[in-house]
Design a protein around this motif. Structure first.
Motif, PDB file in Angstrom:
ATOM      1  N   ALA A  41       0.855  -1.185   0.000  1.00  0.00           N
ATOM      2  CA  ALA A  41       0.000   0.000   0.000  1.00  0.00           C
ATOM      3  C   ALA A  41       0.892   1.236   0.000  1.00  0.00           C
ATOM      4  CB  ALA A  41      -0.913   0.002   1.219  1.00  0.00           C
ATOM      5  N   LEU A  42       0.429   2.254  -0.695  1.00  0.00           N
ATOM      6  CA  LEU A  42       1.179   3.508  -0.801  1.00  0.00           C
ATOM      7  C   LEU A  42       0.179   4.654  -0.827  1.00  0.00           C
ATOM      8  CD1 LEU A  42       3.880   5.048  -1.583  1.00  0.00           C
ATOM      9  CD2 LEU A  42       3.176   4.678  -3.940  1.00  0.00           C
ATOM     10  N   ALA A  43       0.423   5.674  -0.043  1.00  0.00           N
ATOM     11  CA  ALA A  43      -0.415   6.874  -0.065  1.00  0.00           C
ATOM     12  C   ALA A  43       0.463   8.061  -0.453  1.00  0.00           C
ATOM     13  CB  ALA A  43      -1.058   7.106   1.288  1.00  0.00           C
ATOM     14  N   THR A  44      -0.030   8.869  -1.381  1.00  0.00           N
ATOM     15  CA  THR A  44       0.714  10.023  -1.877  1.00  0.00           C
ATOM     16  C   THR A  44      -0.104  11.283  -1.658  1.00  0.00           C
ATOM     17  OG1 THR A  44       1.705   8.634  -3.598  1.00  0.00           O
ATOM     18  CG2 THR A  44       1.817  11.025  -3.916  1.00  0.00           C
ATOM     19  N   LYS A  45       0.524  12.300  -1.084  1.00  0.00           N
ATOM     20  CA  LYS A  45      -0.100  13.607  -0.890  1.00  0.00           C
ATOM     21  C   LYS A  45       0.178  14.454  -2.127  1.00  0.00           C
ATOM     22  CE  LYS A  45       0.011  17.657   2.151  1.00  0.00           C
ATOM     23  NZ  LYS A  45       0.599  18.215   3.392  1.00  0.00           N
ATOM     24  N   GLY A  46      -0.867  15.036  -2.705  1.00  0.00           N
ATOM     25  CA  GLY A  46      -0.695  15.889  -3.870  1.00  0.00           C
ATOM     26  C   GLY A  46      -0.065  17.222  -3.502  1.00  0.00           C
ATOM     27  N   LEU A  47       0.997  17.582  -4.202  1.00  0.00           N
ATOM     28  CA  LEU A  47       1.674  18.862  -3.970  1.00  0.00           C
ATOM     29  C   LEU A  47       1.529  19.819  -5.141  1.00  0.00           C
ATOM     30  CD1 LEU A  47       5.023  17.634  -2.337  1.00  0.00           C
ATOM     31  CD2 LEU A  47       2.927  18.427  -1.203  1.00  0.00           C
ATOM     32  N   ALA A  48       1.516  19.277  -6.362  1.00  0.00           N
ATOM     33  CA  ALA A  48       1.398  20.121  -7.555  1.00  0.00           C
ATOM     34  C   ALA A  48       0.935  19.276  -8.724  1.00  0.00           C
ATOM     35  CB  ALA A  48       2.735  20.782  -7.885  1.00  0.00           C
ATOM     36  N   GLY A  49       0.341  19.943  -9.702  1.00  0.00           N
ATOM     37  CA  GLY A  49      -0.069  19.283 -10.928  1.00  0.00           C
ATOM     38  C   GLY A  49       0.869  19.612 -12.073  1.00  0.00           C
ATOM     39  N   GLY A  50       1.975  20.248 -11.764  1.00  0.00           N
ATOM     40  CA  GLY A  50       2.966  20.702 -12.734  1.00  0.00           C
ATOM     41  C   GLY A  50       3.498  22.040 -12.261  1.00  0.00           C
TER      42      GLY A  50
END
Length: 102
Positions: A41-50
């Motif tokens: 399992a892996l959880a990723t926090k969104g920081l940017a879309g570009g």
């Protein structure tokens, strides 16, 4: 072949996401309920879309199951996990069920 479930939490106007609750409570619950069926399992926090672009998602969880049967068995136990979602976000999650190919 391994099966995957990705849960994507869109970041749109007016939505919020409680990362502390998600990490300390919800993800632990996922491990307790689905752990025996999962490989990882892996959880990723969104920081940017570009560059200079806000993220399109608050977070994305990637859950890899031993195989399709294991994922189906886990999905039969999903009710407490789904009921927990409003405790950390008001966005409507999107899901992608897939086959791990690489």
């Amino acid at each position: 072949m391994s099966a995957s479930l990705q849960v994507l939490y869109p970041a749109t106007d007016g939505t919020h996401f409680d990362y502390e609750y998600y990490i300390n409570t919800h993800l632990k619950m996922v491990g307790e309920v689905w752990g025996p069926h999962m490989k990882s399992a892996l959880a990723t926090k969104g920081l940017a879309g570009g560059p200079d672009t806000p993220p399109g998602f608050h977070a994305i969880a990637t859950l890899v199951f031993k195989d399709g049967d294991a994922m189906q068995e886990a999905m039969g136990k999903a009710a407490p996990l789904l009921d927990d979602i409003p405790k950390f976000t008001n966005t409507t999650p999107q899901m992608l069920v897939g086959e791990v190919i690489g």
